[in-house]
Design a protein around this motif. Structure first.
Motif, mmCIF file in Angstrom:
data_model
loop_
_atom_site.group_PDB
_atom_site.id
_atom_site.type_symbol
_atom_site.label_atom_id
_atom_site.label_comp_id
_atom_site.label_asym_id
_atom_site.label_seq_id
_atom_site.Cartn_x
_atom_site.Cartn_y
_atom_site.Cartn_z
ATOM 1 N N CYS A 112 0.833 -1.210 0.000
ATOM 2 C CA CYS A 112 0.000 0.000 0.000
ATOM 3 C C CYS A 112 0.864 1.255 0.000
ATOM 4 O O CYS A 112 0.541 2.253 -0.665
ATOM 5 N N GLY A 113 1.966 1.218 0.743
ATOM 6 C CA GLY A 113 2.873 2.360 0.732
ATOM 7 C C GLY A 113 3.490 2.586 -0.634
ATOM 8 O O GLY A 113 3.635 3.724 -1.097
ATOM 9 N N LEU A 114 3.826 1.500 -1.314
ATOM 10 C CA LEU A 114 4.450 1.620 -2.627
ATOM 11 C C LEU A 114 3.469 2.130 -3.681
ATOM 12 O O LEU A 114 3.823 2.972 -4.509
ATOM 13 N N ILE A 115 2.237 1.625 -3.658
ATOM 14 C CA ILE A 115 1.291 2.067 -4.683
ATOM 15 C C ILE A 115 0.846 3.507 -4.443
ATOM 16 O O ILE A 115 0.315 4.148 -5.352
ATOM 17 N N GLY A 116 1.074 4.031 -3.224
ATOM 18 C CA GLY A 116 0.752 5.435 -2.991
ATOM 19 C C GLY A 116 1.540 6.377 -3.877
ATOM 20 O O GLY A 116 1.085 7.478 -4.194
ATOM 21 N N ILE A 117 2.743 5.938 -4.319
ATOM 22 C CA ILE A 117 3.585 6.795 -5.164
ATOM 23 C C ILE A 117 2.979 6.979 -6.552
ATOM 24 O O ILE A 117 2.705 8.113 -6.968
#
Length: 428
Positions: free
Chosen positions: A14-19
């Motif tokens: 989820c943190g990665l797709i936030g980018i």
């Protein structure tokens, strides 16, 4: 939960797709802004006009109506959900993304009286699921809900510029806690607002200090009895008005479901006609009524006395009418038009005895947005962010709860029918 490896992997993902979701949201909003400036500022200037002429919204509305109707009829997902149904966090799919983006590009820059937050929620959730599929991660019901909410929050924080608003809004939109959340939070908001008023007033009266987090930033004048009383009464009035605007939007959605092409174009022209009539009557720019109100709101807040009483009454009447038909037929969000309508109502009613412009606008925005979104906690956080100071938060909490309760006690209006392509058999 944090000790489970699959949840930690989901958290990292989820943190990665936030980018990429945030980047997509940025370019989406930048594109909308540039199109809006091109259509409503640059092209009129090229014609030698200081602002768009009164008739300008009509051809723009025709483009929005024809384009949106084709998206609704031809694209998967029908361009997103109907705004009169409120904000939704679920339902975003990969297949619906092209239609959502295209419908937003055809609606929002062309003068439709809606905001970008609903397309952003669908865009963020759909992109999160798309990246999940590209990474070949397992697809389950739980992962769909988790990634959809994370992607929607990353996208919605782009428009509000604050992750707290996005997180709180998604909690309420997703229905975390169910009806029990509202049962607990409404008394809490009400008691905290009253408590803040009593505590602040008693401290001012006695002159005693109990400690404060104030670091010396400018603040509005101290709230008095008139601010509180008028805020509550105004919240009831605004709650009733916004509720019936939404009911009109639901009735419009019923008509559109029967003949989408005909009524979407007619509704778009009606919204454009409201903006054109306002400009012809007042001599002001039609963008006061057209568009979401996000760009006009700072000018209203900075120069409230530059608006005459007639202009305020006209913008409230015509923008409310255009907002109602847009809610039931076109594609976009309901937050920013409600913010502007509440602020304009606050400026109009600020001359009441004992009322001030700052608390009047704060209470008006809280009441209007709370009645439209039906998300009381998100409304308080959002209006607090817009205000930029805590001085009016007590009346914001009171106005939000008052408008929310008023709206909930009124009849809801007709249900929005499900779209059924022509020639398909009726559902049992």
């Amino acid at each position: 939960m944090l000790r489970r490896p699959e949840y930690r992997r989901a958290l990292v993902f989820c943190g990665l797709i936030g980018i990429p979701v945030s980047l997509a949201a940025f370019w989406f909003l930048a594109g909308l802004h540039e199109l809006e400036r091109l259509i409503w500022t640059d092209w009129p200037h090229h014609l030698g006009r200081q602002h768009a002429p009164w008739w300008w919204p009509l051809p723009a509305a025709l483009v929005a109506g024809l384009g949106t109707s084709l998206v609704v009829l031809r694209f998967p997902g029908r361009g997103g959900h109907i705004p009169a149904a409120g904000l939704h966090a679920g339902g975003a799919t990969r297949a619906a993304l092209p239609g959502v983006v295209l419908a937003a590009l055809l609606c929002l820059p062309f003068g439709v009286i809606l905001g970008p937050e609903a397309p952003l929620i669908a865009l963020g959730g759909g992109l999160a699921l798309l990246f999940r599929d590209l990474a070949r991660a397992p697809a389950t019901g739980a992962s769909n809900a988790l990634l959809g909410a994370a992607g929607a929050a990353a996208a919605i924080s782009a428009i509000f510029g604050n992750p707290l608003v996005a997180a709180v809004m998604l909690i309420e939109v997703a229905g975390v806690g169910g009806p029990q959340l509202f049962a607990v939070m409404l008394p809490a908001l009400l008691s905290s607002g009253i408590g803040a008023i009593v505590f602040t007033g008693f401290g001012h009266w006695t002159g005693l200090k109990t400690g404060s987090l104030n670091i010396g930033l400018p603040a509005p004048p101290l709230l008095d009895t008139g601010d509180v009383v008028w805020s509550v009464l105004m919240a009831v009035l605004i709650g009733v008005v916004i509720h019936y605007v939404l009911v009109a939007g639901r009735r419009t959605a019923v008509l559109v479901a029967a003949h989408p092409l005909r009524y979407i174009v007619l509704c778009a022209l009606t919204a454009g006609g409201c903006a054109a009539a306002y400009a012809a009557i007042t001599g002001r720019s039609p963008t006061d009524v057209a568009l979401s109100g996000q760009a006009t709101l700072p000018d209203l807040a900075a120069h409230p006395h530059s608006w005459s009483v007639g202009a305020l009454v006209a913008v409230l009447a015509f923008k409310s009418a255009g907002y109602a038909v847009s809610l039931g037929s076109l594609r976009g969000g309901l937050v920013f038009p409600s913010l502007f309508l509440g602020a304009a109502a606050g400026v109009l009613l600020a001359p009441l005895p004992g009322f001030g412009v700052v608390p009047a606008m704060a209470a008006g925005m809280a009441a209007s947005t709370g009645a439209a979104m039906r998300l009381p906690v998100s409304t308080v956080v959002l209006v607090a962010l817009v205000l930029g100071h805590p001085g009016s938060l007590p009346v914001v909490a009171l106005a939000t709860v008052t408008a929310f309760v008023t709206t909930e006690l009124l009849p809801e209006g007709p249900a929005i029918p499900a779209y059924r392509p022509r020639g398909s058999p009726p559902r049992p």
